[in-house]
Design a protein around this motif. Structure first.
Motif, PDB file in Angstrom:
ATOM      1  N   VAL A  69       0.797  -1.131  -0.106  1.00 11.76           N
ATOM      2  CA  VAL A  69      -0.050  -0.042   0.125  1.00 11.76           C
ATOM      3  C   VAL A  69       0.802   1.376   0.101  1.00 11.76           C
ATOM      4  O   VAL A  69       0.481   2.197  -0.672  1.00 11.76           O
ATOM      5  CB  VAL A  69      -0.985  -0.035   1.212  1.00 11.76           C
ATOM      6  N   LYS A  70       2.120   1.314   0.840  1.00 12.38           N
ATOM      7  CA  LYS A  70       2.792   2.275   0.946  1.00 12.38           C
ATOM      8  C   LYS A  70       3.428   2.428  -0.474  1.00 12.38           C
ATOM      9  O   LYS A  70       3.612   3.712  -0.978  1.00 12.38           O
ATOM     10  CB  LYS A  70       3.870   1.973   1.845  1.00 12.38           C
ATOM     11  N   ARG A  74      -2.075   5.247  -0.897  1.00 12.78           N
ATOM     12  CA  ARG A  74      -3.270   4.650  -0.185  1.00 12.78           C
ATOM     13  C   ARG A  74      -4.726   4.589  -1.118  1.00 12.78           C
ATOM     14  O   ARG A  74      -5.447   3.617  -1.071  1.00 12.78           O
ATOM     15  CB  ARG A  74      -3.323   5.566   0.903  1.00 12.78           C
ATOM     16  N   LYS A  75      -4.817   5.385  -2.111  1.00 17.62           N
ATOM     17  CA  LYS A  75      -5.924   5.195  -2.613  1.00 17.62           C
ATOM     18  C   LYS A  75      -6.204   4.389  -3.868  1.00 17.62           C
ATOM     19  O   LYS A  75      -7.267   4.164  -4.312  1.00 17.62           O
ATOM     20  CB  LYS A  75      -6.412   6.704  -3.239  1.00 17.62           C
ATOM     21  N   VAL A  77      -5.239   1.264  -4.109  1.00 20.57           N
ATOM     22  CA  VAL A  77      -5.084  -0.148  -3.797  1.00 20.57           C
ATOM     23  C   VAL A  77      -6.384  -1.054  -4.027  1.00 20.57           C
ATOM     24  O   VAL A  77      -7.285  -0.400  -3.488  1.00 20.57           O
ATOM     25  CB  VAL A  77      -4.351  -0.515  -2.714  1.00 20.57           C
TER      26      VAL A  77
END
Lengths: 117, 182
Positions: A69-70, A74-75, A77
């Motif tokens: 995710v990093k 964040r948005k 995934v």
């Protein structure tokens, strides 16, 4: 002539592989249905979850997810992406003791189910 | 027996399949949970705060850095609306006293000359009169303007003023004396 002569040969595991696999698929389905109906699947699921949490496998997977995710942001995934990322690692990193215990239980179930058939 | 063995091997494979199915389900659960946490920003708060801290520390270091040429920075810095303010105001308008077109940045010096408020301008105007009168004016006129200044300065002014007064008296005295003498 005895009818037994004309009898088609007994299907053997050395026989056409495709046939065997087809049988296996349906066999798998049958076992699956039996698992669900008897409630054994639910028990196995709970057992697997408990064991994997105890040994820290779940935390390792969560860390791997967070890393991904990093990287991706964040948005962006998706769940599918995360599953795709951690499945190979997850399958490989199950501890042997957990695997053995589960396989044992499943085999016992299959044998008992086969007997009931 | 062979049949049982055959069954066993297929059983092993079958049970492996079942086991993998179970593991895949758990993996899907974990992925779904992590996805939710990621999208809602629940778990990341720590990292976001850490990043913000780092950025603020960097910014502070930049501001406190003495090697930065602070003068050029303050002159060409951009304010929160994105505007830059040049050091010298460049707008041109008409002086209300003389009606000429003046650059805003040069308005104060212009006014000094224009309205005769400055020392030098006034001094020029009174240069034609006696030197004493010129001194008197130079000492008196700054006083009311310098009232907001700290006491030391006003005291200085007074000090310079008093000799002026004294001078006045002296001059008067001398004049009188002169008159008397005369």
């Amino acid at each position: 002539m005895k009818h037994s002569v004309n009898r088609p040969p007994t299907p053997d595991k050395d026989d056409a592989a495709e046939g065997f696999e087809k049988d296996e698929v349906t066999l798998r389905e049958i076992i699956n249905v039996k698992l669900v109906e008897s409630g054994e699947k639910e028990n196995l699921m709970e057992l697997v979850r408990d064991r994997l949490v105890e040994c820290g496998w779940k935390d390792e997977m969560r860390i791997a997810c967070r890393e991904h995710v990093k990287k991706k942001g964040r948005k962006d995934v998706t769940v599918d992406e995360l599953i795709r990322v951690i499945t190979p690692k997850g399958r490989a990193s199950v501890p042997d003791s957990v695997k053995a215990e589960l396989l044992n239980r499943i085999q016992n179930f299959i044998v008992s189910a086969a007997l009931c058939v | 027996m062979s049949g049982a063995d055959g069954n066993k091997s297929s059983h092993t494979e079958l049970s492996s399949q079942v086991f993998l199915d179970l593991v895949d389900s758990v993996i899907a659960d974990v992925a779904s949970e992590c996805h939710r946490v990621a999208r809602l920003g629940l778990d990341r708060d720590l990292e976001v705060v850490e990043e913000e801290l780092r950025l603020s520390v960097e910014a502070r270091a930049k501001v406190a850095d003495p090697s930065n040429n602070l003068e050029t920075n303050t002159k060409f810095v951009v304010d929160i609306f994105g505007q830059t303010h040049p050091p010298v105001a460049s707008e041109v308008f008409n002086c209300m006293n003389c009606g000429r077109q003046i650059v805003a940045g040069r308005f104060a010096p212009h006014l000094e000359k224009c309205m005769g408020k400055g020392r030098k301008a006034r001094a020029k105007a009174t240069r034609s009169t006696t030197a004493a009168a010129q001194n008197r004016y130079a000492r008196h006129s700054p006083n009311p303007r310098y009232s907001p200044y700290p006491n030391s300065v006003s005291e200085n002014q007074l000090a310079s003023g008093s000799p002026g007064v004294a001078d006045e008296d002296c001059t008067n005295g001398t004049v009188r004396e002169n008159v008397k003498g005369g």
